[in-house]
Write an enzyme that holds these catalytic residues in place. Sequence first.
Site, PDB file in Angstrom:
ATOM      1  N   ARG A  90       9.055  -9.638   7.205  1.00  0.00           N
ATOM      2  CA  ARG A  90      10.441 -10.082   7.019  1.00  0.00           C
ATOM      3  C   ARG A  90      11.243  -9.915   8.299  1.00  0.00           C
ATOM      4  O   ARG A  90      10.880  -9.148   9.177  1.00  0.00           O
ATOM      5  CB  ARG A  90      11.107  -9.279   5.904  1.00  0.00           C
ATOM      6  CG  ARG A  90      10.502  -9.505   4.534  1.00  0.00           C
ATOM      7  CD  ARG A  90      11.198  -8.647   3.501  1.00  0.00           C
ATOM      8  NE  ARG A  90      10.890  -7.229   3.677  1.00  0.00           N
ATOM      9  CZ  ARG A  90      11.714  -6.244   3.310  1.00  0.00           C
ATOM     10  NH1 ARG A  90      12.887  -6.516   2.781  1.00  0.00           N
ATOM     11  NH2 ARG A  90      11.340  -4.995   3.483  1.00  0.00           N
ATOM     12  N   ASP A 106       1.257  -9.209   9.578  1.00  0.00           N
ATOM     13  CA  ASP A 106       0.822  -9.546   8.231  1.00  0.00           C
ATOM     14  C   ASP A 106      -0.502  -8.833   7.973  1.00  0.00           C
ATOM     15  O   ASP A 106      -1.524  -9.151   8.586  1.00  0.00           O
ATOM     16  CB  ASP A 106       0.635 -11.061   8.130  1.00  0.00           C
ATOM     17  CG  ASP A 106       0.219 -11.517   6.740  1.00  0.00           C
ATOM     18  OD1 ASP A 106      -0.037 -10.654   5.873  1.00  0.00           O
ATOM     19  OD2 ASP A 106       0.150 -12.751   6.527  1.00  0.00           O
ATOM     20  N   TYR A 195      -0.383  -0.897  -9.394  1.00  0.00           N
ATOM     21  CA  TYR A 195       0.071  -0.047  -8.284  1.00  0.00           C
ATOM     22  C   TYR A 195      -0.698   1.275  -8.278  1.00  0.00           C
ATOM     23  O   TYR A 195      -1.233   1.700  -7.254  1.00  0.00           O
ATOM     24  CB  TYR A 195       1.572   0.204  -8.433  1.00  0.00           C
ATOM     25  CG  TYR A 195       2.171   1.126  -7.394  1.00  0.00           C
ATOM     26  CD1 TYR A 195       2.091   0.837  -6.035  1.00  0.00           C
ATOM     27  CD2 TYR A 195       2.863   2.285  -7.786  1.00  0.00           C
ATOM     28  CE1 TYR A 195       2.662   1.675  -5.091  1.00  0.00           C
ATOM     29  CE2 TYR A 195       3.432   3.122  -6.848  1.00  0.00           C
ATOM     30  CZ  TYR A 195       3.332   2.810  -5.506  1.00  0.00           C
ATOM     31  OH  TYR A 195       3.899   3.654  -4.572  1.00  0.00           O
TER      32      TYR A 195
END
Length: 368
Positions: A90, A106, A195
Amino acid sequence: MPIVKNVSRAVGQLLQSSGCGCGVSIVPVRCIGVSPRQVASDASFHSVSFAESDHPRVLITGGLGQLGVGLAKLLRKRFGKNNVILSDIRKPADNVFYSGPFIYADILDYKNLREIVVNNRISWLFHYSALLSAVGEANVPLARAVNITGLHNVLDIASEHNLRLFVPSTIGAFGPTSPRDPTPDLCIQRPRTIYGVSKVHAELMGEYYHYRYGLDFRCLRYPGIISADSQPGGGTTDYAVQIFHDAIKTGKFQCNLKPDTRLPMMYIDDCLKATLEVMEAPAETLSMRTYNISAMSFTPEELAQEVQKHVPELQVTYNVDEVRQAIADSWPMNFDDTNARRDWGWKHDYDLPELRGIQKLKPSSSYS
Protein backbone atom coordinates in the site's frame (compact mmCIF):
# COMPACT_ATOMS: atom_id res chain seq x y z
CA MET A 1 -7.01 -9.05 40.81
CA PRO A 2 -3.92 -6.81 40.63
CA ILE A 3 -4.14 -6.40 36.88
CA VAL A 4 -7.67 -5.07 36.94
CA LYS A 5 -6.77 -2.79 39.79
CA ASN A 6 -4.15 -1.22 37.60
CA VAL A 7 -6.40 -0.57 34.62
CA SER A 8 -7.08 3.00 35.56
CA ARG A 9 -3.57 4.37 35.30
CA ALA A 10 -2.93 2.74 31.97
CA VAL A 11 -6.10 3.99 30.32
CA GLY A 12 -5.29 7.65 30.87
CA GLN A 13 -2.05 7.32 28.98
CA LEU A 14 -3.78 5.95 25.93
CA LEU A 15 -6.52 8.54 25.96
CA GLN A 16 -3.93 11.23 25.63
CA SER A 17 -2.89 9.90 22.22
CA SER A 18 -4.31 11.44 19.09
CA GLY A 19 -5.64 8.86 17.48
CA CYS A 20 1.73 -8.28 15.93
CA GLY A 21 24.97 -24.23 15.50
CA CYS A 22 24.57 -25.97 12.19
CA GLY A 23 25.41 -24.46 8.89
CA VAL A 24 22.74 -22.97 6.71
CA SER A 25 21.77 -25.04 3.70
CA ILE A 26 20.43 -23.55 0.53
CA VAL A 27 16.82 -24.56 0.11
CA PRO A 28 15.21 -24.98 -3.31
CA VAL A 29 13.71 -21.79 -4.69
CA ARG A 30 10.05 -21.81 -5.60
CA CYS A 31 9.05 -18.98 -7.90
CA ILE A 32 5.44 -18.10 -7.17
CA GLY A 33 5.25 -15.54 -9.93
CA VAL A 34 6.57 -12.20 -11.07
CA SER A 35 4.58 -9.10 -10.28
CA PRO A 36 4.31 -6.44 -13.00
CA ARG A 37 4.44 -3.89 -10.19
CA GLN A 38 8.02 -4.56 -9.16
CA VAL A 39 9.87 -1.54 -7.87
CA ALA A 40 13.65 -1.39 -7.91
CA SER A 41 15.40 -0.80 -4.58
CA ASP A 42 16.20 2.82 -3.87
CA ALA A 43 19.91 3.41 -4.52
CA SER A 44 20.14 5.67 -1.50
CA PHE A 45 19.51 2.66 0.74
CA HIS A 46 23.01 1.40 -0.12
CA SER A 47 24.78 4.45 1.30
CA VAL A 48 25.19 4.06 5.04
CA SER A 49 27.52 5.78 7.42
CA PHE A 50 30.41 3.90 9.01
CA ALA A 51 28.63 4.11 12.36
CA GLU A 52 25.62 2.32 10.89
CA SER A 53 27.54 -0.36 8.99
CA ASP A 54 27.95 -2.70 11.97
CA HIS A 55 24.21 -2.85 12.64
CA PRO A 56 21.78 -5.36 11.13
CA ARG A 57 20.11 -4.40 7.87
CA VAL A 58 16.39 -4.76 8.55
CA LEU A 59 13.37 -5.34 6.32
CA ILE A 60 9.83 -5.19 7.73
CA THR A 61 7.10 -6.71 5.55
CA GLY A 62 3.48 -5.69 5.99
CA GLY A 63 4.90 -2.57 7.60
CA LEU A 64 1.81 -0.36 7.41
CA GLY A 65 -0.19 -2.47 9.84
CA GLN A 66 -0.70 -1.83 13.55
CA LEU A 67 2.87 -2.69 14.57
CA GLY A 68 5.17 -2.09 11.59
CA VAL A 69 5.50 1.68 11.76
CA GLY A 70 6.14 1.67 15.50
CA LEU A 71 8.69 -1.12 15.15
CA ALA A 72 10.50 0.77 12.38
CA LYS A 73 10.69 3.85 14.59
CA LEU A 74 12.15 1.82 17.48
CA LEU A 75 14.67 -0.01 15.28
CA ARG A 76 15.80 3.19 13.54
CA LYS A 77 16.64 4.73 16.88
CA ARG A 78 18.63 1.62 17.70
CA PHE A 79 20.33 0.81 14.41
CA GLY A 80 20.18 4.00 12.34
CA LYS A 81 17.52 5.37 10.02
CA ASN A 82 18.92 3.95 6.78
CA ASN A 83 19.35 0.45 8.18
CA VAL A 84 15.62 -0.19 8.57
CA ILE A 85 13.43 -0.53 5.48
CA LEU A 86 9.68 -0.49 5.88
CA SER A 87 7.68 -2.21 3.14
CA ASP A 88 4.11 -2.90 2.11
CA ILE A 89 1.93 -3.11 -1.00
CA ARG A 90 0.00 0.00 0.00
CA LYS A 91 0.98 3.63 -0.41
CA PRO A 92 2.28 5.07 2.88
CA ALA A 93 1.14 8.32 4.44
CA ASP A 94 3.53 11.25 4.01
CA ASN A 95 4.76 11.12 7.61
CA VAL A 96 5.66 7.44 7.20
CA PHE A 97 7.24 7.87 3.77
CA TYR A 98 9.50 10.72 4.89
CA SER A 99 10.47 9.14 8.22
CA GLY A 100 12.86 6.61 6.63
CA PRO A 101 13.34 4.16 3.77
CA PHE A 102 10.13 2.70 2.37
CA ILE A 103 9.82 0.23 -0.49
CA TYR A 104 7.11 -1.73 -2.27
CA ALA A 105 7.30 -5.44 -1.41
CA ASP A 106 4.77 -8.13 -2.33
CA ILE A 107 5.43 -11.29 -0.30
CA LEU A 108 3.58 -13.35 -2.92
CA ASP A 109 6.11 -12.18 -5.54
CA TYR A 110 9.13 -14.36 -4.74
CA LYS A 111 11.44 -12.67 -7.25
CA ASN A 112 10.61 -9.16 -6.07
CA LEU A 113 11.13 -10.07 -2.41
CA ARG A 114 14.40 -11.89 -3.14
CA GLU A 115 15.75 -8.90 -5.08
CA ILE A 116 14.98 -6.59 -2.18
CA VAL A 117 16.82 -8.83 0.28
CA VAL A 118 19.85 -9.16 -2.02
CA ASN A 119 20.05 -5.57 -3.25
CA ASN A 120 19.73 -4.12 0.24
CA ARG A 121 21.95 -6.69 2.00
CA ILE A 122 19.18 -7.54 4.47
CA SER A 123 20.25 -9.52 7.55
CA TRP A 124 17.12 -9.30 9.76
CA LEU A 125 13.58 -9.76 8.47
CA PHE A 126 10.42 -9.03 10.45
CA HIS A 127 7.51 -10.66 8.66
CA TYR A 128 4.29 -8.84 9.59
CA SER A 129 2.29 -9.43 6.42
CA ALA A 130 -0.89 -11.30 7.37
CA LEU A 131 -4.67 -11.18 7.31
CA LEU A 132 -5.95 -11.11 10.89
CA SER A 133 -8.64 -13.26 12.47
CA ALA A 134 -11.96 -11.65 11.54
CA VAL A 135 -10.80 -10.47 8.11
CA GLY A 136 -9.31 -13.88 7.38
CA GLU A 137 -12.61 -15.63 8.08
CA ALA A 138 -14.28 -13.32 5.60
CA ASN A 139 -11.79 -14.22 2.84
CA VAL A 140 -10.22 -17.62 3.47
CA PRO A 141 -8.56 -18.03 0.03
CA LEU A 142 -6.78 -14.68 0.37
CA ALA A 143 -5.79 -15.43 3.97
CA ARG A 144 -4.42 -18.81 2.88
CA ALA A 145 -2.35 -17.16 0.13
CA VAL A 146 -0.98 -14.31 2.24
CA ASN A 147 -0.54 -16.14 5.54
CA ILE A 148 0.76 -19.48 4.22
CA THR A 149 2.14 -19.07 0.68
CA GLY A 150 3.69 -15.73 1.62
CA LEU A 151 5.27 -17.33 4.68
CA HIS A 152 6.80 -20.08 2.52
CA ASN A 153 8.43 -17.44 0.31
CA VAL A 154 9.84 -15.67 3.34
CA LEU A 155 11.15 -18.88 4.91
CA ASP A 156 12.94 -19.93 1.72
CA ILE A 157 14.52 -16.52 1.18
CA ALA A 158 15.53 -16.20 4.83
CA SER A 159 17.12 -19.64 4.79
CA GLU A 160 18.88 -19.09 1.48
CA HIS A 161 20.37 -15.77 2.57
CA ASN A 162 21.10 -16.65 6.21
CA LEU A 163 18.71 -14.09 7.69
CA ARG A 164 17.53 -13.82 11.27
CA LEU A 165 13.78 -14.12 10.85
CA PHE A 166 11.01 -12.95 13.16
CA VAL A 167 7.43 -14.07 12.53
CA PRO A 168 4.77 -13.03 15.07
CA SER A 169 2.22 -15.52 16.28
CA THR A 170 -0.85 -14.87 18.38
CA ILE A 171 -3.34 -15.92 21.02
CA GLY A 172 -5.32 -17.06 17.96
CA ALA A 173 -2.93 -20.01 17.57
CA PHE A 174 -4.89 -21.76 20.33
CA GLY A 175 -8.34 -23.31 20.19
CA PRO A 176 -11.27 -24.41 22.36
CA THR A 177 -9.47 -27.58 23.53
CA SER A 178 -6.42 -25.63 24.73
CA PRO A 179 -6.02 -24.83 28.45
CA ARG A 180 -7.24 -21.25 28.77
CA ASP A 181 -6.25 -19.99 32.22
CA PRO A 182 -3.32 -19.99 31.99
CA THR A 183 -2.19 -21.15 28.55
CA PRO A 184 1.38 -22.55 28.55
CA ASP A 185 3.88 -22.42 25.68
CA LEU A 186 3.46 -26.11 24.88
CA CYS A 187 -0.03 -27.60 24.86
CA ILE A 188 -2.80 -28.70 22.50
CA GLN A 189 -3.55 -25.86 20.07
CA ARG A 190 -6.08 -26.86 17.36
CA PRO A 191 -7.34 -23.37 16.37
CA ARG A 192 -10.55 -23.01 14.40
CA THR A 193 -9.79 -19.94 12.27
CA ILE A 194 -7.67 -19.76 9.13
CA TYR A 195 -5.62 -17.08 10.91
CA GLY A 196 -4.92 -19.40 13.84
CA VAL A 197 -4.22 -22.38 11.61
CA SER A 198 -1.77 -20.33 9.55
CA LYS A 199 0.02 -19.15 12.70
CA VAL A 200 0.43 -22.70 14.04
CA HIS A 201 1.75 -23.57 10.58
CA ALA A 202 4.21 -20.65 10.82
CA GLU A 203 5.41 -21.75 14.28
CA LEU A 204 6.00 -25.33 13.14
CA MET A 205 7.53 -24.46 9.77
CA GLY A 206 9.87 -21.96 11.41
CA GLU A 207 10.93 -24.52 13.97
CA TYR A 208 11.39 -27.12 11.21
CA TYR A 209 13.56 -24.77 9.14
CA HIS A 210 15.61 -24.04 12.26
CA TYR A 211 16.36 -27.70 12.97
CA ARG A 212 16.55 -28.82 9.32
CA TYR A 213 18.43 -25.90 7.73
CA GLY A 214 19.80 -23.88 10.66
CA LEU A 215 17.49 -20.90 10.08
CA ASP A 216 17.63 -18.43 12.97
CA PHE A 217 13.85 -18.31 13.41
CA ARG A 218 12.29 -16.46 16.34
CA CYS A 219 8.62 -16.08 17.18
CA LEU A 220 6.46 -14.51 19.89
CA ARG A 221 2.80 -15.21 20.51
CA TYR A 222 1.32 -11.75 20.92
CA PRO A 223 -1.75 -11.11 23.06
CA GLY A 224 -4.18 -8.44 21.92
CA ILE A 225 -2.20 -5.24 21.31
CA ILE A 226 -3.46 -1.91 22.68
CA SER A 227 -2.57 1.31 20.89
CA ALA A 228 -4.48 4.54 20.47
CA ASP A 229 -2.15 5.74 17.70
CA SER A 230 -2.87 2.98 15.18
CA GLN A 231 -6.07 1.93 13.47
CA PRO A 232 -7.76 -1.44 14.08
CA GLY A 233 -6.62 -4.06 11.59
CA GLY A 234 -9.48 -6.56 11.49
CA GLY A 235 -8.67 -8.59 14.60
CA THR A 236 -10.96 -9.94 17.30
CA THR A 237 -9.32 -7.78 19.99
CA ASP A 238 -9.79 -4.59 17.95
CA TYR A 239 -12.31 -3.28 20.47
CA ALA A 240 -9.41 -2.47 22.84
CA VAL A 241 -8.06 -0.08 20.19
CA GLN A 242 -11.35 1.23 18.83
CA ILE A 243 -12.65 2.32 22.23
CA PHE A 244 -9.90 4.94 22.54
CA HIS A 245 -10.57 6.38 19.08
CA ASP A 246 -14.30 6.51 19.70
CA ALA A 247 -13.96 7.98 23.21
CA ILE A 248 -12.01 10.89 21.78
CA LYS A 249 -13.85 11.39 18.50
CA THR A 250 -17.52 10.63 19.16
CA GLY A 251 -18.06 9.82 22.83
CA LYS A 252 -19.91 6.65 21.81
CA PHE A 253 -18.54 3.12 21.58
CA GLN A 254 -20.23 -0.07 20.44
CA CYS A 255 -18.41 -3.26 21.46
CA ASN A 256 -18.75 -6.41 19.36
CA LEU A 257 -17.80 -8.79 22.20
CA LYS A 258 -19.70 -9.67 25.37
CA PRO A 259 -18.82 -7.45 28.34
CA ASP A 260 -17.33 -10.35 30.35
CA THR A 261 -15.00 -11.71 27.61
CA ARG A 262 -11.57 -11.92 29.21
CA LEU A 263 -8.51 -11.93 26.93
CA PRO A 264 -4.78 -11.30 27.42
CA MET A 265 -3.67 -7.84 26.29
CA MET A 266 -0.48 -5.81 26.00
CA TYR A 267 0.39 -2.16 25.44
CA ILE A 268 2.14 -1.64 22.10
CA ASP A 269 5.38 -0.32 23.65
CA ASP A 270 5.79 -3.57 25.59
CA CYS A 271 5.07 -5.58 22.45
CA LEU A 272 7.73 -3.75 20.43
CA LYS A 273 10.21 -3.98 23.28
CA ALA A 274 9.70 -7.75 23.57
CA THR A 275 10.14 -8.14 19.82
CA LEU A 276 13.49 -6.36 19.82
CA GLU A 277 14.64 -8.16 22.97
CA VAL A 278 13.98 -11.64 21.60
CA MET A 279 15.73 -10.75 18.34
CA GLU A 280 18.79 -9.50 20.22
CA ALA A 281 18.88 -12.42 22.67
CA PRO A 282 21.90 -14.73 22.26
CA ALA A 283 20.84 -17.91 20.47
CA GLU A 284 22.17 -20.07 23.30
CA THR A 285 19.69 -18.51 25.76
CA LEU A 286 16.67 -19.62 23.73
CA SER A 287 15.28 -22.95 24.88
CA MET A 288 12.53 -22.79 22.25
CA ARG A 289 11.74 -20.87 19.07
CA THR A 290 8.22 -19.71 19.93
CA TYR A 291 7.35 -18.01 23.22
CA ASN A 292 4.22 -16.68 24.90
CA ILE A 293 4.51 -13.12 26.19
CA SER A 294 2.03 -11.58 28.58
CA ALA A 295 1.27 -8.35 30.41
CA MET A 296 -2.38 -7.94 31.49
CA SER A 297 -5.79 -9.53 31.06
CA PHE A 298 -9.17 -7.77 31.16
CA THR A 299 -12.73 -7.73 29.82
CA PRO A 300 -14.44 -5.09 27.62
CA GLU A 301 -16.51 -4.04 30.62
CA GLU A 302 -13.44 -3.49 32.81
CA LEU A 303 -11.73 -1.48 30.09
CA ALA A 304 -14.82 0.62 29.44
CA GLN A 305 -15.15 1.45 33.14
CA GLU A 306 -11.57 2.70 33.22
CA VAL A 307 -12.03 4.81 30.10
CA GLN A 308 -15.19 6.32 31.57
CA LYS A 309 -13.19 7.55 34.56
CA HIS A 310 -11.40 9.87 32.13
CA VAL A 311 -14.27 10.41 29.67
CA PRO A 312 -17.43 10.26 31.82
CA GLU A 313 -19.58 11.12 28.80
CA LEU A 314 -18.56 7.97 26.96
CA GLN A 315 -21.60 5.84 26.14
CA VAL A 316 -20.86 2.12 25.79
CA THR A 317 -23.23 -0.37 24.19
CA TYR A 318 -22.81 -4.02 23.19
CA ASN A 319 -23.75 -5.48 19.81
CA VAL A 320 -22.17 -8.92 19.84
CA ASP A 321 -20.66 -10.19 16.59
CA GLU A 322 -21.24 -13.95 16.80
CA VAL A 323 -18.21 -14.77 14.63
CA ARG A 324 -15.81 -12.69 16.69
CA GLN A 325 -17.36 -13.87 19.96
CA ALA A 326 -16.90 -17.51 18.96
CA ILE A 327 -13.28 -16.78 18.12
CA ALA A 328 -12.68 -15.00 21.44
CA ASP A 329 -14.33 -17.81 23.40
CA SER A 330 -11.79 -20.27 21.96
CA TRP A 331 -8.78 -18.15 22.88
CA PRO A 332 -6.67 -18.01 26.08
CA MET A 333 -7.85 -15.90 28.99
CA ASN A 334 -4.31 -15.60 30.37
CA PHE A 335 -0.89 -16.44 28.94
CA ASP A 336 1.84 -18.25 30.91
CA ASP A 337 5.08 -16.56 29.78
CA THR A 338 7.39 -18.13 32.39
CA ASN A 339 9.83 -19.37 29.74
CA ALA A 340 10.29 -15.95 28.14
CA ARG A 341 10.93 -14.36 31.52
CA ARG A 342 13.44 -17.07 32.43
CA ASP A 343 15.29 -17.49 29.12
CA TRP A 344 15.80 -13.92 27.92
CA GLY A 345 14.62 -11.76 30.78
CA TRP A 346 11.26 -10.62 29.43
CA LYS A 347 9.47 -8.20 31.72
CA HIS A 348 6.55 -5.98 30.81
CA ASP A 349 6.34 -2.33 31.87
CA TYR A 350 2.63 -1.60 31.50
CA ASP A 351 -0.34 -2.96 33.40
CA LEU A 352 -3.74 -1.38 33.04
CA PRO A 353 -2.93 1.21 35.71
CA GLU A 354 0.16 2.40 33.86
CA LEU A 355 -1.75 3.00 30.64
CA ARG A 356 -3.53 5.95 32.18
CA GLY A 357 -0.38 8.06 32.42
CA ILE A 358 0.89 7.58 28.88
CA GLN A 359 -0.84 10.62 27.42
CA LYS A 360 -3.59 13.02 28.37
CA LEU A 361 -6.55 13.98 26.25
CA LYS A 362 -5.50 16.88 24.10
CA PRO A 363 -7.24 20.15 24.98
CA SER A 364 -8.36 20.44 21.36
CA SER A 365 -10.05 17.05 21.37
CA SER A 366 -13.78 17.25 20.88
CA TYR A 367 -16.68 15.07 19.86
CA SER A 368 -17.98 15.64 16.35
